[in-house]
Design an enzyme around this catalytic site. Structure first.
Site, PDB file in Angstrom:
ATOM      1  N   HIS A 147       3.357  -3.455   6.641  1.00  0.00           N
ATOM      2  CA  HIS A 147       2.251  -2.516   6.440  1.00  0.00           C
ATOM      3  C   HIS A 147       2.290  -1.441   7.532  1.00  0.00           C
ATOM      4  CE1 HIS A 147      -0.463  -4.604   3.395  1.00  0.00           C
ATOM      5  NE2 HIS A 147       0.539  -5.457   3.548  1.00  0.00           N
ATOM      6  N   HIS A 159       0.871  -1.177   0.000  1.00  0.00           N
ATOM      7  CA  HIS A 159       0.000   0.000   0.000  1.00  0.00           C
ATOM      8  C   HIS A 159       0.907   1.226   0.000  1.00  0.00           C
ATOM      9  CE1 HIS A 159      -3.209  -2.707   2.043  1.00  0.00           C
ATOM     10  NE2 HIS A 159      -3.333  -2.731   0.718  1.00  0.00           N
ATOM     11  N   GLU A 194       2.047  -4.964  10.982  1.00  0.00           N
ATOM     12  CA  GLU A 194       1.535  -3.590  11.031  1.00  0.00           C
ATOM     13  C   GLU A 194       2.447  -2.819  11.966  1.00  0.00           C
ATOM     14  OE1 GLU A 194      -0.916  -2.460   9.252  1.00  0.00           O
ATOM     15  OE2 GLU A 194      -1.916  -4.266   8.527  1.00  0.00           O
ATOM     16  N   GLU A 238       1.506   3.572   3.023  1.00  0.00           N
ATOM     17  CA  GLU A 238       2.050   3.019   4.267  1.00  0.00           C
ATOM     18  C   GLU A 238       3.565   3.007   4.130  1.00  0.00           C
ATOM     19  OE1 GLU A 238      -0.055  -0.664   4.847  1.00  0.00           O
ATOM     20  OE2 GLU A 238      -1.996   0.338   4.652  1.00  0.00           O
TER      21      GLU A 238
END
Length: 730
Positions: free
Chosen positions: A494, A356, A587, A359
């Site tokens: 991410h 993404h 994350e 990110e």
């Protein structure tokens, strides 16, 4: 005459409420004199429109003739007459032309963010005049904070003042003398409501009692800042003059008609010196490593990777796995003592970032990691040296360079939650891999696995390879990369949360939004996830608050991906079912695109975790499957572990790696044309993969095939044996 002027001054518009008191010194800093705070003027609310033309009052101008030293000065003052009935439309962004800021010039952030989004500002530093509920309290007024699924729960998507609050404000305590330079605002994040503030004022204080406002440079009146016109787009306003204070307040003036006074914010602020030492020291975000801590666009990324390659030519190699939709190359940095070749028995690992584009932290961490590994290898660091001599590491810092360039142009604080997430075609790359879960589960339900349908290396579905299939070029590049190199371990970096999620990412029950869906290797994936989470400083901070609506620290900062939210077509699931590679999603931070002044701290948060995770490729068993007669490696031999319904295969040299947690296992090696061999292998807690080699003997049928293919005569003993077998069959 001066008395008349003072009397007529009461006809000044309500927007002019600033303090004009002289300054006094506090800690060597200038601030307004200690006077009573001005009486707040009525704000716009559904029940009480603001003053001025916009809420239905008419305006007249009264000329004031002032005689001073025989010089006539003509000034204009506004005079309010009786109000007309309130209009139904909401007030415009500003309530008075005199107080409106001239924002025609492009504004660029001055100071870095104070830390509302990144959580450096704690909940107890936020206060408000009122809140509709705890879930809409001031602690939720953070830029880009995301709401839970239900409105009215404890995790709503903004701070919202009570409907009857005519004077709403959101306050931030910086805890130290601070130079405030700007504000960024958003509306409320919600799938059910539309709420945002359209204009606000700003006030400052050193003691939270005496306040002064930000002034319009041209008129000297309190400045009114234009805010949002939708709930998600961040809007930046720089102050006409930066202000030094400890406290800052945002005072909504107008908001969306029919909505509520709701906002999310970030404050731009620079620390100032405290020569008297009256305040606690400001925590310094830093790292002892001398690395390039900044955000790199495509051109700067290529330049940095080239510099690392030139600095460490013997252990690095740069290659491209393909191009983005707009033609930007997907560069990979390979780091090993023998770059460019697969060494027998040496496992391949990868980190992928930037799937993404918005990110951005993962991208910068991989650029920092390659710098760090190069530098420490040259210094002779034993940990890094062993890692690079026993492992072949591949770093892909930007899988979605098109999306990143979009986010980079907007800037770290203004990119919002989603801009740049997708590739240039509008495809979410983490939903773009082939769904291999569904055919596997259907075959399992019919009892076809593993005898008829394999439990590993599932082929691509036919629909996925059609010319009109919606598959991004970035996705195809990564798939071919996976097929080309025998990866064993991977992590997909991410941002936007603090948690490690592991496969399966897709729920087994069709259309289920979330459901615990473990793989046969649940124990291994939980181990891998716990290793990263357990060595990540931020994830292990006992005082950290949840990023958005879930407190993952209650579960050790790990979660099964499908039990969080279902993601069909994820790279994690595809990697597990199509290749030998075990992959998790990390994350990294609540803030998807942290300001570059936070990069040193983020590096320190993740440095040990990045290294420790790579070292987990040594966990389990490894070996070579060879032909007993020729001692040559057997490619594509299947390695099965009793009790685990997921197999792996050997690379082209016959070497394999099977990640396992400590325990005793019965392991079977099989290959077409060979007799199957089973042996026991014990995995201990000691570092390093346990050797578990196999030598397979060809079957008579395979020997015959090879002899006939070579044009040789069939040996008499083999011919007699075949005749006996044919007789038994007849």
């Amino acid at each position: 005459m001066w008395g008349l002027l003072l009397a007529l001054a009461t006809f000044a518009p309500a927007v002019d409420v600033g303090l004009g008191a002289p300054s006094t010194s506090v800690l060597g800093l200038t601030s307004p004199a200690t006077t009573k705070a001005p009486v707040p003027t009525p704000r716009s609310s559904p029940a009480q429109p603001s003053a001025g033309k916009e809420n239905g009052t008419s305006e007249q101008h009264v000329r004031i003739r002032v005689i001073k030293k025989k010089k006539i000065i003509m000034k204009k003052r506004k005079k309010l007459t009786s109000p007309r009935p309130p209009v139904t439309a909401r007030p415009s962004v500003t309530t008075s032309p005199a107080g409106t800021l001239d924002l025609s010039e492009k504004q660029e952030p001055d100071c870095p963010p104070l830390g509302l989004e990144s959580l450096r500002v704690s909940d107890n530093q936020l206060d408000a005049s009122s809140s509709q509920s705890f879930g809409l309290g001031p602690h939720r007024g953070r830029l880009n904070i995301q709401s839970g699924l239900e409105d009215g729960d404890l995790f709503d998507g903004a701070w919202c003042a009570e409907q009857q609050d005519a004077e709403p404000w959101l306050q931030v305590d910086a805890r130290h003398p601070t130079r405030f330079s700007g504000i960024i605002t958003q509306g409320r994040n919600s799938i059910w409501r539309y709420d945002w503030v359209t204009s606000y004022k700003v006030q400052f204080s050193n003691d939270s009692r005496t306040w002064w406002g930000s002034k319009n440079r041209s008129s000297g009146m309190d400045a009114i800042f234009p805010a949002n016109s939708d709930p998600e787009t961040p809007v930046l306003n720089l102050l006409p003059e930066p202000q030094v204070a400890r406290f800052i307040r945002l005072l909504p003036q107008t908001w969306l008609q029919g909505g509520a006074s709701c906002l999310r914010a970030e404050i731009l602020a620079c620390p100032v010196s405290d020569p008297n030492g009256l305040f606690p020291e400001v925590p310094v975000l830093g790292s002892s490593d001398s690395l390039d801590f900044r955000h790199h666009d495509y051109k700067a990324m290529r330049k940095l990777m080239k510099q690392v390659n030139e600095q460490c030519p013997n252990i690095t190699r740069i290659y491209s796995i393909g191009k983005s939709h707009q033609g930007l190359k997907l560069y990979v940095m390979e780091m090993s003592d023998q770059p460019g070749e697969h060494e027998l028995g040496e496992p391949e690992v990868r980190y992928v970032a930037g799937m993404h584009g918005n990110e951005a932290l993962g991208r910068e961490l991989l650029l920092l990691l390659m710098q760090f590994l190069c530098r420490e290898f040259l210094r002779g660091d034993p940990r890094v040296t062993r890692l690079l001599t026993e492992t072949r590491i591949h770093l892909l810092p930007s899988m979605n360079p098109d999306g990143y360039e979009t986010a980079f142009r907007r800037g770290s604080e203004l990119v919002g939650w989603a801009e740049g997430r997708w590739n240039h075609q509008g495809i979410d790359l983490n939903h773009n891999f082939a769904d291999l879960n569904t055919p596997l589960w259907e075959a399992e339900d019919e009892g076809l696995v593993p005898d008829t349908v394999p439990n590993h290396h599932l082929p691509l579905p036919t629909y996925y390879t059609l010319p009109n299939a919606t598959v991004a070029p970035e996705t195809w590049a990564v798939i071919k990369w996976m097929q080309r190199i025998p990866f064993v371990l991977s992590a997909n970096l991410h941002g936007g949360e603090l948690v490690v999620s592991y496969p399966f990412d897709m729920t087994r029950t069709p259309w289920a939004a979330r459901e615990l869906t473990p793989t046969p290797d649940e124990a291994v994936f939980r181990w891998l996830s716990t290793v990263y989470a357990g060595t990540n400083r931020a994830m292990q901070d006992p005082d950290r608050r949840p990023c958005h609506s879930q407190d993952f620290s209650l579960y050790g900062s790990i979660i099964n991906g499908a039990d969080w939210h279902t993601v069909p077509g994820s790279m994690n699931d595809f990697s597990y079912l199509h290749t030998n590679c075990f992959e998790v999603t990390v994350e990294l931070s609540c803030d998807k695109f942290p300001h570059e002044n936070e990069l040193p701290q983020e590096w320190e948060n993740n440095k040990d975790a990045l290294l420790t995770y790579l070292e987990q490729v040594r966990m389990g068993i490894a070996g070579v499957v060879r032909d007993k007669d020729t001692e040559l490696g057997i490619a594509d031999a299947v390695i099965s572990v009793d009790g685990i319904n997921h197999d792996v295969t050997t690379a082209w040299g016959g070497d394999y790696w099977r990640l396992l947690t400590p325990g005793d296992y019965m392991v079977t090696a099989s290959a077409e044309g060979y007799h199957t061999v089973t042996r026991s292998c014990r995995v201990t807690f000691e570092e390093g993969p346990v050797p578990c080699n196999f030598r397979l003997t060809k079957t008579p049928k395979q020997r015959l095939r090879e002899l006939l293919a070579a044009g040789a005569k069939v040996p008499p003993d083999l011919r007699r044996r075949l005749e006996r077998l044919r007789g038994q069959k007849n």
